[in-house]
Design a protein around this motif. Structure first.
Motif, mmCIF file in Angstrom:
data_model
loop_
_atom_site.group_PDB
_atom_site.id
_atom_site.type_symbol
_atom_site.label_atom_id
_atom_site.label_comp_id
_atom_site.label_asym_id
_atom_site.label_seq_id
_atom_site.Cartn_x
_atom_site.Cartn_y
_atom_site.Cartn_z
ATOM 1 N N GLU A 275 45.152 75.636 -32.716
ATOM 2 C CA GLU A 275 44.755 74.566 -33.558
ATOM 3 C C GLU A 275 43.769 73.783 -33.193
ATOM 4 O OE1 GLU A 275 48.159 72.179 -35.010
ATOM 5 O OE2 GLU A 275 49.285 73.488 -34.088
ATOM 6 N N GLN A 276 43.589 73.513 -31.889
ATOM 7 C CA GLN A 276 42.449 72.716 -31.381
ATOM 8 C C GLN A 276 41.172 73.470 -31.349
ATOM 9 O OE1 GLN A 276 42.945 71.001 -26.987
ATOM 10 N NE2 GLN A 276 45.006 72.256 -27.215
ATOM 11 N N ILE A 277 41.062 74.813 -31.087
ATOM 12 C CA ILE A 277 39.876 75.451 -31.232
ATOM 13 C C ILE A 277 39.441 75.710 -32.731
ATOM 14 C CG2 ILE A 277 38.817 77.842 -30.917
ATOM 15 C CD1 ILE A 277 38.770 75.981 -28.514
ATOM 16 N N THR A 278 40.256 76.152 -33.512
ATOM 17 C CA THR A 278 40.012 76.453 -34.950
ATOM 18 C C THR A 278 39.504 75.220 -35.575
ATOM 19 O OG1 THR A 278 42.326 76.273 -35.680
ATOM 20 C CG2 THR A 278 41.378 78.415 -35.179
ATOM 21 N N ALA A 279 40.003 73.942 -35.487
ATOM 22 C CA ALA A 279 39.765 72.707 -35.870
ATOM 23 C C ALA A 279 38.067 72.408 -35.356
ATOM 24 C CB ALA A 279 40.600 71.385 -35.351
ATOM 25 N N TRP A 280 38.060 72.655 -34.097
ATOM 26 C CA TRP A 280 36.529 72.560 -33.759
ATOM 27 C C TRP A 280 35.718 73.501 -34.289
ATOM 28 C CZ3 TRP A 280 32.700 75.463 -31.524
ATOM 29 C CH2 TRP A 280 31.719 74.600 -30.658
ATOM 30 N N ILE A 281 35.931 74.727 -34.559
ATOM 31 C CA ILE A 281 35.269 75.468 -35.208
ATOM 32 C C ILE A 281 35.042 75.281 -36.699
ATOM 33 C CG2 ILE A 281 34.937 78.019 -36.321
ATOM 34 C CD1 ILE A 281 36.513 78.997 -33.582
ATOM 35 N N GLU A 282 35.996 74.717 -37.298
ATOM 36 C CA GLU A 282 35.830 74.346 -38.647
ATOM 37 C C GLU A 282 34.677 73.179 -38.720
ATOM 38 O OE1 GLU A 282 39.866 73.365 -40.174
ATOM 39 O OE2 GLU A 282 40.378 75.626 -40.255
ATOM 40 N N GLU A 283 34.803 72.069 -37.881
ATOM 41 C CA GLU A 283 33.796 71.262 -37.928
ATOM 42 C C GLU A 283 32.496 71.466 -37.490
ATOM 43 O OE1 GLU A 283 34.321 67.600 -38.496
ATOM 44 O OE2 GLU A 283 36.144 68.686 -39.580
ATOM 45 N N GLU A 284 32.639 72.410 -36.712
ATOM 46 C CA GLU A 284 31.134 73.047 -36.309
ATOM 47 C C GLU A 284 30.401 73.664 -37.527
ATOM 48 O OE1 GLU A 284 27.984 73.691 -33.861
ATOM 49 O OE2 GLU A 284 29.592 72.355 -33.698
ATOM 50 N N ILE A 285 31.330 74.563 -38.497
ATOM 51 C CA ILE A 285 30.742 75.203 -39.690
ATOM 52 C C ILE A 285 30.465 74.141 -40.692
ATOM 53 C CG2 ILE A 285 31.688 76.417 -41.794
ATOM 54 C CD1 ILE A 285 33.275 78.083 -40.068
ATOM 55 N N ASN A 286 31.233 72.964 -40.816
ATOM 56 C CA ASN A 286 30.927 71.888 -41.825
ATOM 57 C C ASN A 286 29.593 71.377 -41.242
ATOM 58 O OD1 ASN A 286 31.421 69.942 -43.648
ATOM 59 N ND2 ASN A 286 32.178 68.542 -42.355
ATOM 60 N N TYR A 287 29.342 71.131 -40.080
ATOM 61 C CA TYR A 287 28.344 70.452 -39.463
ATOM 62 C C TYR A 287 26.847 71.309 -39.824
ATOM 63 C CZ TYR A 287 24.419 69.502 -36.381
ATOM 64 O OH TYR A 287 23.059 69.451 -35.705
ATOM 65 N N LEU A 288 26.940 72.873 -39.424
ATOM 66 C CA LEU A 288 25.985 73.650 -39.856
ATOM 67 C C LEU A 288 25.558 73.884 -41.397
ATOM 68 C CD1 LEU A 288 26.793 76.629 -37.384
ATOM 69 C CD2 LEU A 288 24.996 75.000 -37.042
ATOM 70 N N ASN A 289 26.784 73.842 -42.128
ATOM 71 C CA ASN A 289 26.493 73.879 -43.630
ATOM 72 C C ASN A 289 25.492 72.566 -44.063
ATOM 73 O OD1 ASN A 289 27.484 76.036 -44.859
ATOM 74 N ND2 ASN A 289 29.592 75.345 -44.413
ATOM 75 N N LYS A 290 26.177 71.350 -43.530
ATOM 76 C CA LYS A 290 25.252 69.989 -43.804
ATOM 77 C C LYS A 290 23.876 70.133 -43.443
ATOM 78 C CE LYS A 290 29.460 66.951 -44.115
ATOM 79 N NZ LYS A 290 30.058 66.030 -43.674
ATOM 80 N N LYS A 291 23.678 70.557 -42.355
ATOM 81 C CA LYS A 291 22.437 70.508 -41.664
ATOM 82 C C LYS A 291 21.424 71.554 -42.352
ATOM 83 C CE LYS A 291 20.153 71.469 -36.995
ATOM 84 N NZ LYS A 291 19.285 72.597 -37.418
ATOM 85 N N HIS A 292 22.104 72.603 -42.941
ATOM 86 C CA HIS A 292 21.432 73.747 -43.679
ATOM 87 C C HIS A 292 21.136 73.194 -44.927
ATOM 88 C CE1 HIS A 292 20.087 77.893 -44.820
ATOM 89 N NE2 HIS A 292 21.008 77.793 -45.814
ATOM 90 N N PHE A 293 21.871 72.407 -45.674
ATOM 91 C CA PHE A 293 21.841 72.013 -47.160
ATOM 92 C C PHE A 293 20.523 70.968 -46.913
ATOM 93 C CE2 PHE A 293 22.281 68.594 -50.251
ATOM 94 C CZ PHE A 293 22.387 69.594 -51.230
ATOM 95 N N LEU A 294 20.416 70.110 -45.617
ATOM 96 C CA LEU A 294 19.347 68.994 -45.546
ATOM 97 C C LEU A 294 18.050 69.926 -45.581
ATOM 98 C CD1 LEU A 294 21.105 66.365 -43.418
ATOM 99 C CD2 LEU A 294 20.634 66.189 -45.908
ATOM 100 N N GLU A 295 18.042 70.912 -44.686
ATOM 101 C CA GLU A 295 16.830 71.669 -44.422
ATOM 102 C C GLU A 295 16.522 72.178 -45.493
ATOM 103 O OE1 GLU A 295 17.740 73.399 -40.838
ATOM 104 O OE2 GLU A 295 17.579 71.813 -39.504
#
Length: 390
Positions: A275-295
């Motif tokens: 649960e800890q790791i997958t929650a972190w991975i999901e947040e990382e995916i979300n961050y990369l998505n937002k960053k990619h969208f801004l760029e």
């Protein structure tokens, strides 16, 4: 349920609060014989009460109360004795003084703990403190495994962070004030390492040790941070957005598909390692998505990021998925297409740790339910029933 320790309470109170009390061999022997007979009476009382119970849950409740009462008295007695080492609790001087009388009380109380442990092992509160004598016996049983594993580990050349994580349970011989669950986890971990050693021609690999830690649900903060650093190191070397996302999704899939062999955990106050790791991975995916969208403003986000109001749950993603699973299984949710359910959960719900839940995450956790997740949701349902019954 009956409280069986009145005589112990009285003698402890007399010893600690009666300034006129005379201590000597006669008084010492009197207390020792009195409490020996009292132990016999208490054991018979416990057996009779257990025999009369009509359900395992009532037996468990009774046994838990006896454990708690014993543990509370032992805590008081040990605090007054204030031994330098635990083994000092068993050394009686020739003075037969106040401390010696308290040590006799400790001895009798611990023997009651051992009786409950031996006769009612299936009903124990595993979060209570394990008796010292019980720990010593179990330590002796795995001493040879500890010696072999420690010797092999030090010759492997593991990363320092990982070595510290693995060596901690091997300090089991130094452990004294622990719960049954904590000690059982250490024992299970040592046995797992020992089997890994024998199954790999006496050679450990870093990857196999990490896999074992995940399988045994080693949900410590230090191991979580180690895994995050490992994932972040790989991400740093990947150049493209798609390669990073693919790696994170694959890593999350591996965690979901790892069979957690332990019903116990390193820590009972932290979420499971997965649960800890997958929650972190999901947040990382979300961050990369937002960053990619801004760029890349014309790019399509892999997850929905619209500013819509979502229901926030006091559950983890795994627990939320399982709750919806129960609603669908019982027919409360009647949609036949489960993909619609996954999409609805992801688009309209969030948790305290995950703002944007991925459909892949929901799908994986919907079908692969850990024991800890079931227990957490069970507790929520019981609370709801209690509320309805008011």
């Amino acid at each position: 349920m009956k409280y069986n320790l009145e005589m112990f309470d009285k003698i402890i109170n007399d010893i600690l609060n009666n300034t006129d009390l005379i201590f000597g061999e006669k008084e010492f022997n009197f207390n020792s014989n009195l409490l020996t007979n009292e132990n016999i009476r208490i054991k018979l009382s416990i057996k009779n009460i257990v025999f009369k119970q009509n359900s395992n849950s009532k037996i468990e409740h009774f046994i838990h109360k006896q454990q708690l009462a014993l543990e509370n008295l032992i805590t008081i007695v040990v605090k007054e004795i204030n031994p330098k080492k635990t083994k000092d609790l068993y050394s009686i001087s020739n003075n037969y003084n106040q401390i010696d009388n308290l040590k006799i009380i400790y001895d009798k109380l611990e023997k009651l703990q051992l009786f409950i442990e031996a006769d009612y092992s299936g009903f124990l509160n595993l979060n209570s403190r394990a008796p010292y004598r019980s720990l010593v016996k179990q330590k002796n049983g795995i001493a040879s495994k500890v010696k072999m594993v420690r010797k092999s580990l030090l010759s492997v050349g593991l990363q320092n962070d990982l070595l510290l994580i693995v060596l901690e349970p091997l300090k089991i011989n130094e452990v004294e004030n622990v719960t049954y669950n904590q000690f059982n986890y250490y024992s299970q971990f040592i046995t797992g390492l020992h089997e890994l050693l024998n199954g790999n021609n006496r050679n450990f690999s870093e990857e196999s040790i990490i896999s074992l830690l995940v399988e045994l649900n080693h949900n410590s903060k230090i191991f979580f941070e180690f895994q995050v650093r490992e994932i972040a190191t790989v991400l740093k070397d990947l150049e493209t957005f798609n390669s990073k996302i693919d790696y994170l999704i694959l890593t999350m899939k591996k965690y979901f598909q790892t069979n957690t062999t332990s019903s116990n955990t390193y820590s009972h106050i932290r979420p499971s390692n997965t649960e800890q790791i997958t929650a972190w991975i999901e947040e990382e995916i979300n961050y990369l998505n937002k960053k990619h969208f801004l760029e890349n403003p014309t790019a399509v986000l892999m997850q929905q990021t619209a500013n819509k109001i979502k229901l926030q749950w006091d559950l983890s993603v795994a627990q939320l998925s399982y709750f919806y699973n129960l609603l669908h299984t019982t027919g409360i949710i009647q949609n036949k297409n489960q993909s619609d359910i996954f999409r609805n959960i992801a688009e309209n719900n969030k948790t305290a740790k995950v703002e944007n839940i991925s459909v892949d995450s929901i799908s994986a956790k919907y079908y692969n339910v850990e024991t800890s997740t079931k227990e957490a949701v069970k507790s929520v349902i019981i609370n709801l029933l209690n509320l309805v019954n008011k």
